[in-house]
Design a protein around this motif. Structure first.
Motif, mmCIF file in Angstrom:
data_model
loop_
_atom_site.group_PDB
_atom_site.id
_atom_site.type_symbol
_atom_site.label_atom_id
_atom_site.label_comp_id
_atom_site.label_asym_id
_atom_site.label_seq_id
_atom_site.Cartn_x
_atom_site.Cartn_y
_atom_site.Cartn_z
ATOM 1 N N ALA A 55 48.787 31.631 108.045
ATOM 2 C CA ALA A 55 50.254 31.816 107.747
ATOM 3 C C ALA A 55 50.509 31.526 106.267
ATOM 4 O O ALA A 55 51.160 32.230 105.810
ATOM 5 C CB ALA A 55 50.835 30.274 108.532
ATOM 6 N N HIS A 56 49.517 30.681 105.882
ATOM 7 C CA HIS A 56 49.726 30.419 104.223
ATOM 8 C C HIS A 56 49.370 31.989 103.545
ATOM 9 O O HIS A 56 49.937 32.442 102.487
ATOM 10 C CB HIS A 56 48.749 29.471 103.801
ATOM 11 C CG HIS A 56 48.633 29.375 102.217
ATOM 12 N ND1 HIS A 56 47.650 29.919 101.331
ATOM 13 C CD2 HIS A 56 49.338 28.482 101.432
ATOM 14 C CE1 HIS A 56 47.906 29.407 100.265
ATOM 15 N NE2 HIS A 56 49.045 28.687 100.295
ATOM 16 N N ASP A 57 48.303 32.304 104.022
ATOM 17 C CA ASP A 57 47.740 33.599 103.472
ATOM 18 C C ASP A 57 48.969 34.897 103.292
ATOM 19 O O ASP A 57 48.996 35.673 102.554
ATOM 20 C CB ASP A 57 46.347 34.117 103.907
ATOM 21 C CG ASP A 57 45.230 33.253 103.674
ATOM 22 O OD1 ASP A 57 45.449 32.368 102.829
ATOM 23 O OD2 ASP A 57 44.330 33.482 104.474
ATOM 24 N N SER A 58 49.571 34.837 104.599
ATOM 25 C CA SER A 58 50.506 35.975 104.807
ATOM 26 C C SER A 58 51.776 35.618 104.359
ATOM 27 O O SER A 58 52.687 36.471 104.187
ATOM 28 C CB SER A 58 50.354 36.634 106.348
ATOM 29 O OG SER A 58 50.637 35.551 107.019
ATOM 30 N N LEU A 59 52.333 34.518 104.322
ATOM 31 C CA LEU A 59 53.777 34.017 104.124
ATOM 32 C C LEU A 59 53.957 33.251 102.846
ATOM 33 O O LEU A 59 55.208 33.168 102.514
ATOM 34 C CB LEU A 59 54.309 33.241 105.132
ATOM 35 C CG LEU A 59 54.085 33.944 106.855
ATOM 36 C CD1 LEU A 59 54.611 33.131 107.765
ATOM 37 C CD2 LEU A 59 55.096 35.344 106.380
ATOM 38 N N ALA A 60 53.072 32.806 102.340
ATOM 39 C CA ALA A 60 53.452 31.986 100.824
ATOM 40 C C ALA A 60 54.146 32.738 100.090
ATOM 41 O O ALA A 60 55.037 32.266 99.264
ATOM 42 C CB ALA A 60 51.993 31.450 100.312
ATOM 43 N N ALA A 61 53.700 34.346 99.816
ATOM 44 C CA ALA A 61 54.270 35.108 99.046
ATOM 45 C C ALA A 61 55.874 35.262 99.088
ATOM 46 O O ALA A 61 56.806 35.288 98.434
ATOM 47 C CB ALA A 61 53.474 36.411 98.862
ATOM 48 N N GLN A 62 56.247 34.959 100.531
ATOM 49 C CA GLN A 62 57.571 34.934 100.965
ATOM 50 C C GLN A 62 58.369 33.935 100.835
ATOM 51 O O GLN A 62 59.598 33.600 101.226
ATOM 52 C CB GLN A 62 57.507 35.686 102.435
ATOM 53 C CG GLN A 62 57.111 36.914 102.639
ATOM 54 C CD GLN A 62 56.911 37.170 104.135
ATOM 55 O OE1 GLN A 62 57.827 37.009 104.821
ATOM 56 N NE2 GLN A 62 55.973 37.922 104.393
ATOM 57 N N GLY A 63 57.625 32.703 100.543
ATOM 58 C CA GLY A 63 58.225 31.654 100.021
ATOM 59 C C GLY A 63 57.911 30.324 100.896
ATOM 60 O O GLY A 63 58.517 29.057 100.762
ATOM 61 N N LEU A 64 57.008 30.370 102.001
ATOM 62 C CA LEU A 64 56.638 29.204 102.637
ATOM 63 C C LEU A 64 55.775 28.381 102.082
ATOM 64 O O LEU A 64 54.917 28.664 101.115
ATOM 65 C CB LEU A 64 55.677 29.844 103.864
ATOM 66 C CG LEU A 64 55.119 28.761 104.722
ATOM 67 C CD1 LEU A 64 56.347 28.026 105.365
ATOM 68 C CD2 LEU A 64 54.247 29.250 105.766
ATOM 69 N N GLU A 65 56.278 26.996 101.808
ATOM 70 C CA GLU A 65 55.616 25.960 101.442
ATOM 71 C C GLU A 65 54.822 24.961 102.533
ATOM 72 O O GLU A 65 55.509 25.119 103.491
ATOM 73 C CB GLU A 65 56.354 25.228 100.681
ATOM 74 C CG GLU A 65 56.933 25.824 99.137
ATOM 75 C CD GLU A 65 56.122 25.592 98.323
ATOM 76 O OE1 GLU A 65 55.097 24.712 98.185
ATOM 77 O OE2 GLU A 65 56.703 26.162 97.178
ATOM 78 N N ILE A 66 53.688 24.741 102.334
ATOM 79 C CA ILE A 66 52.902 23.791 103.372
ATOM 80 C C ILE A 66 52.668 22.599 102.397
ATOM 81 O O ILE A 66 52.116 22.667 101.142
ATOM 82 C CB ILE A 66 51.762 24.257 103.954
ATOM 83 C CG1 ILE A 66 52.147 25.842 104.619
ATOM 84 C CG2 ILE A 66 50.875 23.324 104.778
ATOM 85 C CD1 ILE A 66 50.785 26.583 105.143
#
Length: 151
Positions: A55-66
């Motif tokens: 999830a981090h690898d594919s969605l961080a660029a879309q704005g996901l923060e963990i």
């Protein structure tokens, strides 16, 4: 406290690697963020690691923060864990006292893992078994990111 549709409750945790930094809901204002309460000794937490990394690898660029909040009693244990197979290249906090911490009790963190997804509006999108573990995680996160445009 962590209920779908409710406003994310107030919390304040100190960054694991920089005690001058704290994380709170306002840290993530306007963002989709996942709060993950876990521990290095928690088997179900470890089983979720491949899904969190994907999830981090594919969605961080879309704005996901963990933000991961390990409830281990010894910060070096968490650092050693992150030096191994699971690097967890996102934000980390530390809570002295783990599950016995007063703030964790107030936040109803009585078992692990606890995973909460908060939308850009600060409202809780999903909690725990509402699509936040295993194969369901990616779809739930994608829907939350698509639900409202970035500001």
């Amino acid at each position: 406290v962590w209920r779908e549709g409710a406003q994310a409750p107030a919390f304040r945790v100190t960054a694991l690697d920089d005690t001058a930094v704290t994380y709170a809901p306002e840290t993530f204002a306007g963002k989709v963020y996942l709060v993950e309460f876990w521990a290095t000794w928690c088997g179900p937490c470890i089983r979720d690691m491949p899904y969190l990394h994907a999830a981090h690898d594919s969605l961080a660029a879309q704005g996901l923060e963990i933000v991961s909040i390990p409830l281990d009693n010894n910060p070096p244990d968490v650092r050693r864990f992150r030096a191994g197979e699971w690097r967890m290249p996102w934000r980390h906090a530390y809570v002295p006292g783990g599950l016995d911490d007063a703030q964790m009790r107030r936040l109803e963190i009585a078992y692990l893992p606890r995973v909460i997804l908060v939308g850009r509006d600060g409202r809780i999108v999903a909690v725990d078994e509402q699509g936040l573990h295993g194969d369901s995680l990616m779809g739930t996160l994608r829907r939350a990111l698509a639900a409202a445009p970035s500001p």
